[in-house]
Structure formats: C-alpha cells, structure tokens
Design a protein around this motif. Structure first.
Motif, PDB file in Angstrom:
ATOM      1  N   ILE A 195       0.854  -1.074   0.153  1.00 29.30           N
ATOM      2  CA  ILE A 195      -0.188  -0.087  -0.055  1.00 29.30           C
ATOM      3  C   ILE A 195       0.914   1.252   0.019  1.00 29.30           C
ATOM      4  O   ILE A 195       0.591   2.265  -0.686  1.00 29.30           O
ATOM      5  N   LEU A 196       1.808   1.212   0.689  1.00 31.07           N
ATOM      6  CA  LEU A 196       2.863   2.406   1.009  1.00 31.07           C
ATOM      7  C   LEU A 196       3.516   2.731  -0.424  1.00 31.07           C
ATOM      8  O   LEU A 196       3.580   3.884  -0.919  1.00 31.07           O
ATOM      9  N   VAL A 197       4.001   1.414  -1.046  1.00 33.30           N
ATOM     10  CA  VAL A 197       4.690   1.660  -2.367  1.00 33.30           C
ATOM     11  C   VAL A 197       3.558   2.269  -3.538  1.00 33.30           C
ATOM     12  O   VAL A 197       4.165   3.289  -4.083  1.00 33.30           O
ATOM     13  N   GLU A 198       2.338   2.219  -3.354  1.00 37.34           N
ATOM     14  CA  GLU A 198       1.664   2.668  -4.268  1.00 37.34           C
ATOM     15  C   GLU A 198       1.383   4.017  -3.973  1.00 37.34           C
ATOM     16  O   GLU A 198       1.206   4.779  -4.787  1.00 37.34           O
ATOM     17  N   LEU A 199       1.195   4.437  -2.781  1.00 37.97           N
ATOM     18  CA  LEU A 199       0.764   5.928  -2.114  1.00 37.97           C
ATOM     19  C   LEU A 199       2.213   6.580  -2.477  1.00 37.97           C
ATOM     20  O   LEU A 199       1.948   7.838  -3.156  1.00 37.97           O
ATOM     21  N   ASN A 200       3.388   5.948  -2.325  1.00 41.64           N
ATOM     22  CA  ASN A 200       4.366   7.035  -2.511  1.00 41.64           C
ATOM     23  C   ASN A 200       4.502   7.309  -4.250  1.00 41.64           C
ATOM     24  O   ASN A 200       4.853   8.189  -4.418  1.00 41.64           O
ATOM     25  N   LYS A 217      10.964  20.611  -2.066  1.00 42.99           N
ATOM     26  CA  LYS A 217      11.842  19.965  -1.208  1.00 42.99           C
ATOM     27  C   LYS A 217      11.318  19.129  -0.355  1.00 42.99           C
ATOM     28  O   LYS A 217      11.675  17.959   0.136  1.00 42.99           O
ATOM     29  N   LEU A 218      10.156  19.781   0.513  1.00 36.33           N
ATOM     30  CA  LEU A 218       9.537  19.249   1.522  1.00 36.33           C
ATOM     31  C   LEU A 218       8.812  17.997   1.068  1.00 36.33           C
ATOM     32  O   LEU A 218       8.621  16.900   1.747  1.00 36.33           O
ATOM     33  N   LEU A 219       8.054  18.247   0.055  1.00 34.04           N
ATOM     34  CA  LEU A 219       7.326  17.114  -0.524  1.00 34.04           C
ATOM     35  C   LEU A 219       8.307  15.892  -1.099  1.00 34.04           C
ATOM     36  O   LEU A 219       7.823  14.714  -0.387  1.00 34.04           O
ATOM     37  N   PHE A 220       9.345  16.025  -1.654  1.00 33.04           N
ATOM     38  CA  PHE A 220      10.471  15.141  -2.095  1.00 33.04           C
ATOM     39  C   PHE A 220      10.892  14.564  -0.753  1.00 33.04           C
ATOM     40  O   PHE A 220      11.106  13.168  -0.670  1.00 33.04           O
ATOM     41  N   GLN A 221      11.054  15.341   0.334  1.00 33.45           N
ATOM     42  CA  GLN A 221      11.557  14.523   1.418  1.00 33.45           C
ATOM     43  C   GLN A 221      10.676  13.513   1.955  1.00 33.45           C
ATOM     44  O   GLN A 221      11.122  12.363   2.467  1.00 33.45           O
ATOM     45  N   ILE A 222       9.378  13.575   1.836  1.00 28.19           N
ATOM     46  CA  ILE A 222       8.409  12.581   2.352  1.00 28.19           C
ATOM     47  C   ILE A 222       8.618  11.332   1.733  1.00 28.19           C
ATOM     48  O   ILE A 222       8.718  10.210   1.868  1.00 28.19           O
ATOM     49  N   ARG A 250      10.853   9.379  12.242  1.00 28.58           N
ATOM     50  CA  ARG A 250      10.888  10.798  13.374  1.00 28.58           C
ATOM     51  C   ARG A 250      11.015  11.942  12.236  1.00 28.58           C
ATOM     52  O   ARG A 250      10.171  12.834  12.259  1.00 28.58           O
ATOM     53  N   LEU A 251      11.949  11.571  11.494  1.00 32.41           N
ATOM     54  CA  LEU A 251      12.287  12.546  10.214  1.00 32.41           C
ATOM     55  C   LEU A 251      11.159  12.806   9.335  1.00 32.41           C
ATOM     56  O   LEU A 251      10.653  13.967   8.975  1.00 32.41           O
ATOM     57  N   GLN A 252      10.282  11.767   8.875  1.00 30.61           N
ATOM     58  CA  GLN A 252       9.174  11.608   8.332  1.00 30.61           C
ATOM     59  C   GLN A 252       8.137  12.623   8.918  1.00 30.61           C
ATOM     60  O   GLN A 252       7.512  13.476   8.180  1.00 30.61           O
ATOM     61  N   ILE A 253       8.125  12.429  10.203  1.00 32.64           N
ATOM     62  CA  ILE A 253       6.921  13.159  11.057  1.00 32.64           C
ATOM     63  C   ILE A 253       7.436  14.706  11.021  1.00 32.64           C
ATOM     64  O   ILE A 253       6.256  15.472  10.600  1.00 32.64           O
ATOM     65  N   CYS A 310       3.214   5.979   7.870  1.00 32.78           N
ATOM     66  CA  CYS A 310       3.729   6.666   6.542  1.00 32.78           C
ATOM     67  C   CYS A 310       2.485   6.876   5.585  1.00 32.78           C
ATOM     68  O   CYS A 310       2.480   7.731   4.741  1.00 32.78           O
ATOM     69  N   SER A 311       1.924   5.850   5.540  1.00 31.65           N
ATOM     70  CA  SER A 311       0.665   5.716   4.487  1.00 31.65           C
ATOM     71  C   SER A 311      -0.401   6.730   5.139  1.00 31.65           C
ATOM     72  O   SER A 311      -0.939   7.511   4.081  1.00 31.65           O
ATOM     73  N   ARG A 312      -0.674   7.051   6.138  1.00 27.30           N
ATOM     74  CA  ARG A 312      -1.356   8.223   6.682  1.00 27.30           C
ATOM     75  C   ARG A 312      -0.830   9.349   6.274  1.00 27.30           C
ATOM     76  O   ARG A 312      -1.574  10.313   5.772  1.00 27.30           O
ATOM     77  N   ILE A 313       0.352   9.607   6.764  1.00 26.67           N
ATOM     78  CA  ILE A 313       0.941  11.002   6.152  1.00 26.67           C
ATOM     79  C   ILE A 313       1.069  11.201   4.624  1.00 26.67           C
ATOM     80  O   ILE A 313       0.622  12.255   4.250  1.00 26.67           O
ATOM     81  N   THR A 314       1.213  10.187   4.059  1.00 25.15           N
ATOM     82  CA  THR A 314       1.161  10.261   2.511  1.00 25.15           C
ATOM     83  C   THR A 314      -0.249  10.849   1.916  1.00 25.15           C
ATOM     84  O   THR A 314      -0.310  11.598   1.201  1.00 25.15           O
ATOM     85  N   SER A 315      -1.122  10.067   2.533  1.00 22.28           N
ATOM     86  CA  SER A 315      -2.298  10.220   1.896  1.00 22.28           C
ATOM     87  C   SER A 315      -3.056  11.565   2.405  1.00 22.28           C
ATOM     88  O   SER A 315      -3.477  12.194   1.688  1.00 22.28           O
TER      89      SER A 315
END
Length: 307
Positions: A44-49, A74-79, A115-118, A261-266
């Motif tokens: 699921i995360l692969v697809e969302l990313n 840059k912030l988008l790409f960091q995610i 943590r960096l993702q958050i 990460c899937s929640r953050i990406t969504s």
C-alpha cells in the motif's frame, strides 16, 4: 502493539458507520487496510508513494509557480525519500557472524527515519497547508531565517570570507529584507519584530497547535517515542534488545511505521490536490481503489484525532 490496535479499531469503526449505499470500492479499501501483514502494508505504501511522486510532477506540468516553490517541492520530496528508505529497511538485512547469516531488523534506523518523516510532514503542513494567524509568507521567511542563523552559528569558527559562510550570510540578508517589506511585519511592535529577526524557533506557533490543525491524530506521542531512538536514549536500547530476542516485535513496529507513513502520505496527497485543485491531475486519474484507500486513511486519522 497498542498503536497497531488503535489503528485497527479506527478502521473497524469506519466500517461500522458506513451506510449500505457506500460503494463496493470503499468497503474493499477498508477491508484491505485491516490486513496488517507487513507485505500488504508495504504494498500500500509503495502505491501511495508512487502516486505522491506523480502528484508532485503535476506542479511542473501545470506550470504552477509561486515564491518559495522550491522549499515546497523539497519538503514534498523529503516525504517520498523517507518513504523509500523505510520501504527498504522494513525488509530487514543480513549480517555475517562467524560465517553464519543472521537476519536483522534495524529498529533504530527505521524509527529515526519515521521521526524525520513526521517532522517533514509537520513543517510542510505548518508552512503551506494549515490556516493560522500568520501568513504563509511570514511563516516561510521566519522558518528560513531561523535555519540560516543556526547554520551560521554552527560554522562561526570559520573565517567570515569562507565562501559557504558568505553564501549563508547573503541568503540571510535577502530573507531579512523580505521580512522588513512585509506589511504584516511592519504592524508589529518593536519587541515582536526583534523576535522575528532573531527567532528562537523555526515555527511561530506551538507544536501542539499544529498537531490539532493538521488533524492527523496521534503524532505527538509517536514523535516522542521515535525521538528516543534518534538520540539513542536507554529506552531505545531496551527496545532494540527486545526486538533481537523477539523478532515479531520488530515486525509489528515496522507495520506500525508503514501505516503511519501511509497516513502521512495520504494526507499530503489530499492537501496537495485540494490546494491546487488539480481537476485533471494525477489523483483524478488514479484508480477508485487507491482513491478510497486515501479517503480511508484520512478518515482513520480524523478518528484518531478525536481520541
């Protein structure tokens, strides 16, 4: 383990409140999310990313330009980068001890990237997505000033004519000039203006306020937990030893991070599409299934925010 159970509970609660008229795709998406296997959550995360990467490309294809678009991208790409790193790490790796292969799970590395993702998501949301009393321009400028001053302070042992230092000071002077030109800045008291010229923090509102405004739920507690790992606190050492003795605990931790990460990406995909109203963009062309998965993750985050 507890976080995993809370997310499952949130998913099932979403199932229970849906009317019979809901689409089959929506129900299938919710049921798919209840499969808490590492393989499924990784897929699921692969697809969302991948979808987020395509949505970022929409910014270029639609010719969307604005001041500080570079920081936004840059912030988008960091995610997307953090997602990519986590997707690799959750598979585990092999080390050789006396010619014997041992499967390991680098819990510290995975938790540190989580943590960096958050933090990337918090900064992205704070500067560009949420509504608060300060304009996006003021938020962005102060964010940059604080970072530049901090970097200059770290490198103060270098001579002032050292090229990287000269570049930093030039960038700082540009941002200070932008700040002084803002009407919003001019209307402030002298003491408040000084605080913005020499900011102690990168953000103008407290972290707790941001958590409430981004409406994604339990980030505060999770952020604190993963901070233990990045600073090598004793609690992280204990968790690492526990994961070595009980490999299933490491796997559960990885699943929790994949879901996070899937929640953050969504949320990022939805905010990006909403901000620029891409009527014919990537998200509009995505499958109903992935759209429903995004909606479901956002509903779960909203539900967790109310707890």
């Amino acid at each position: 383990m507890r976080k995993n159970s809370e997310v499952c509970l949130a998913i099932y609660s979403q199932l229970s409140i849906k009317h019979m008229s809901e689409s089959i795709e929506k129900l299938k998406a919710l049921l798919e999310l209840t499969d808490m296997s590492l393989e499924n959550q990784r897929k699921i995360l692969v697809e969302l990313n991948d979808l987020l990467c395509d949505c970022i490309q929409d910014l270029f294809e639609y010719g969307i330009k604005f001041e500080d678009a570079g920081l936004f991208e840059k912030l988008l790409f960091q995610i997307t980068y953090h997602n990519s790193s986590i997707l690799k790490l959750v598979n585990g790796s092999i080390i050789n001890v006396r010619k014997k292969e041992i499967q390991i799970n680098d819990l510290t590395a995975i938790s540190s990237i989580a943590r960096l993702q958050i933090e990337s998501f918090i900064n992205l949301s704070y500067i560009f997505f949420i509504d608060c009393e300060y304009s996006v321009s003021l938020r962005t400028i102060v964010y940059k000033i604080q970072g530049l001053r901090k970097q200059i302070e770290i490198t103060k042992k270098h001579p002032k004519d050292f090229p990287p230092i000269v570049k930093l000071r030039r960038e700082l002077s540009i941002e200070l000039l932008k700040l002084r030109k803002l009407n919003e800045f001019k209307e402030l008291s002298l003491s408040k203006r000084r605080q913005l010229i020499y900011p102690k923090f990168a953000r103008l509102i407290k972290l707790e306020e941001i958590y409430n405004l981004i409406n994604i739920g339990d980030l505060s507690e999770i952020h604190s937990l993963y901070s233990n790992h990045i600073h090598s606190e004793y609690i992280s050492i204990r968790q690492l030893v526990s994961s070595l003795k009980k490999p299933n605990e490491g796997v559960r931790n990885n699943i929790n991070i994949l879901v996070l990460c899937s929640r953050i990406t969504s949320s990022t995909i939805s905010n990006l599409a909403h901000k620029y109203n891409f009527e014919k963009g990537t998200l509009s062309k995505a499958s109903n299934r992935i759209k429903k998965i995004i909606d479901s993750f956002n509903s779960i985050s909203n539900d967790l925010s109310k707890r």
